[in-house]
Design a protein around this motif. Structure first.
Motif, PDB file in Angstrom:
ATOM      1  N   ALA A  78       0.832  -1.213   0.000  1.00 33.59           N
ATOM      2  CA  ALA A  78       0.000   0.000   0.000  1.00 33.59           C
ATOM      3  C   ALA A  78       0.864   1.259   0.000  1.00 33.59           C
ATOM      4  O   ALA A  78       0.571   2.229  -0.708  1.00 33.59           O
ATOM      5  CB  ALA A  78      -0.929  -0.006   1.213  1.00 33.59           C
ATOM      6  N   TRP A  79       1.935   1.248   0.770  1.00 36.24           N
ATOM      7  CA  TRP A  79       2.832   2.402   0.839  1.00 36.24           C
ATOM      8  C   TRP A  79       3.484   2.665  -0.515  1.00 36.24           C
ATOM      9  O   TRP A  79       3.617   3.826  -0.934  1.00 36.24           O
ATOM     10  CB  TRP A  79       3.880   2.161   1.914  1.00 36.24           C
ATOM     11  N   ASN A  80       3.879   1.608  -1.216  1.00 33.48           N
ATOM     12  CA  ASN A  80       4.577   1.775  -2.483  1.00 33.48           C
ATOM     13  C   ASN A  80       3.624   2.037  -3.643  1.00 33.48           C
ATOM     14  O   ASN A  80       3.885   2.903  -4.490  1.00 33.48           O
ATOM     15  CB  ASN A  80       5.405   0.520  -2.773  1.00 33.48           C
ATOM     16  N   GLN A  81       2.515   1.340  -3.700  1.00 31.41           N
ATOM     17  CA  GLN A  81       1.620   1.451  -4.855  1.00 31.41           C
ATOM     18  C   GLN A  81       0.828   2.758  -4.858  1.00 31.41           C
ATOM     19  O   GLN A  81       0.586   3.339  -5.913  1.00 31.41           O
ATOM     20  CB  GLN A  81       0.644   0.266  -4.869  1.00 31.41           C
ATOM     21  N   ALA A  82       0.416   3.212  -3.690  1.00 36.33           N
ATOM     22  CA  ALA A  82      -0.433   4.414  -3.631  1.00 36.33           C
ATOM     23  C   ALA A  82       0.374   5.702  -3.622  1.00 36.33           C
ATOM     24  O   ALA A  82      -0.212   6.787  -3.762  1.00 36.33           O
ATOM     25  CB  ALA A  82      -1.329   4.362  -2.396  1.00 36.33           C
TER      26      ALA A  82
END
Length: 304
Positions: A78-82
């Motif tokens: 979530a931290w990387n994709q968003a």
């Protein structure tokens, strides 16, 4: 003294003590608060539980199951994709100036209506308070049209207007929150002794000196409580940024979390992890200001 008299005097009193009466009187309140705490905590705990489970596990066993394994991979994804770092920065640009401007203007207005005796102080306080009764959605279309026709240099706004800028969201949030803060701070300032400002006036202190050097330091608990609430209100706001900001690079984290929403399939484990990450900044702020927050809410509660 006879033996019967000694035994009768040694018997414990059948009348319940004050603490027992108090405990019996408040058991209903404790039960209600416990139930409300459970109602509030269950969704949060279930979101954390879902975020710790891989999507394959929930697909195989269902979301309402207790099968493992558990890991933090959803939080990393979530931290990387968003791109949450960028959206957290956008939220900070909107939230911090809004809170500071709101508290500053509200404190000055509260001082004027509570510590200064003049003709329109009560009328203005009622006017500011009545502004909170107006639903924000009613003003959405007029504000959008007004901001669209306010021209700005292209060096400030890519749209050439007040739309698609942080300024529009900051201005609207300040306008809608200043009434609530004025009401709270004015009641807080009224509880302060009038002898403080009267003594300062005798010593030659002007209005600004009374406000800044005497009243404001005493309002720190109330300001900390309001700052905590305002950070939560403005940081979690979804409506105004979505209305006034069209560029994805300027959206705050509440709108940016939509990047985790798939076009045809939604990974709710990933969305739950992203939602938990967005909660952490407000939780940290509350923990840092917890003592002042509680003091600001409870001061004056025992006064008649």
């Amino acid at each position: 003294m006879s033996t019967a008299t000694q035994l009768s005097s040694a018997k414990p009193s059948a009348r319940p003590s004050g603490s027992a009466k108090k405990a019996k009187r408040h058991w209903g309140t404790h039960l209600f608060l416990t139930m409300m705490a459970v109602i509030w905590l269950v969704p949060l705990l279930w979101s954390i539980y879902t975020a710790l489970r891989p999507k394959e596990s929930t697909d195989a066993n269902g979301y309402f199951s207790f099968a493992g394994p558990f890991n933090f991979q959803n939080f990393i994804d979530a931290w990387n994709q968003a791109g949450l770092v960028k959206y957290l920065f956008n939220s900070a640009i909107i939230t911090i100036p809004t809170v500071l401007i709101t508290l500053f203007l509200a404190s000055m207005m509260a001082f004027a209506v509570s510590r200064v005796s003049w003709k329109f102080n009560i009328s203005l306080l009622i006017l500011f308070t009545a502004g909170n009764l107006l639903p924000p959605q009613v003003l959405a279309a007029p504000l959008f049209e007004i901001f669209k026709h306010i021209e700005l240099p292209y060096s400030v706004s890519a749209s050439g207007s007040l739309l698609n800028t942080y300024i529009s969201v900051i201005a609207v949030n300040t306008a809608f929150q200043i009434g609530f803060c004025t009401f709270v701070l004015s009641n807080y300032m009224k509880a302060l002794s009038p002898d403080l400002t009267e003594a300062a006036l005798v010593d030659g202190a002007g209005i600004w000196r009374q406000y800044w050097s005497i009243i404001m330091p005493l309002c720190r608990p109330a300001l900390a409580a309001l700052a905590t609430l305002e950070v939560i209100f403005i940081y979690n706001d979804y409506f105004w940024p979505l209305l006034f900001i069209q560029s994805g690079d300027l959206l705050p984290i509440t709108a940016g979390i939509n990047n985790l929403q798939g076009q045809f399939l939604s990974n709710y484990n990933l969305i739950a992890a992203g939602a938990i990450i967005t909660v952490l900044p407000t939780l940290v702020i509350y923990l840092l200001l917890q003592r002042q927050f509680v003091a600001g809410l409870t001061l004056g509660s025992s006064k008649g």
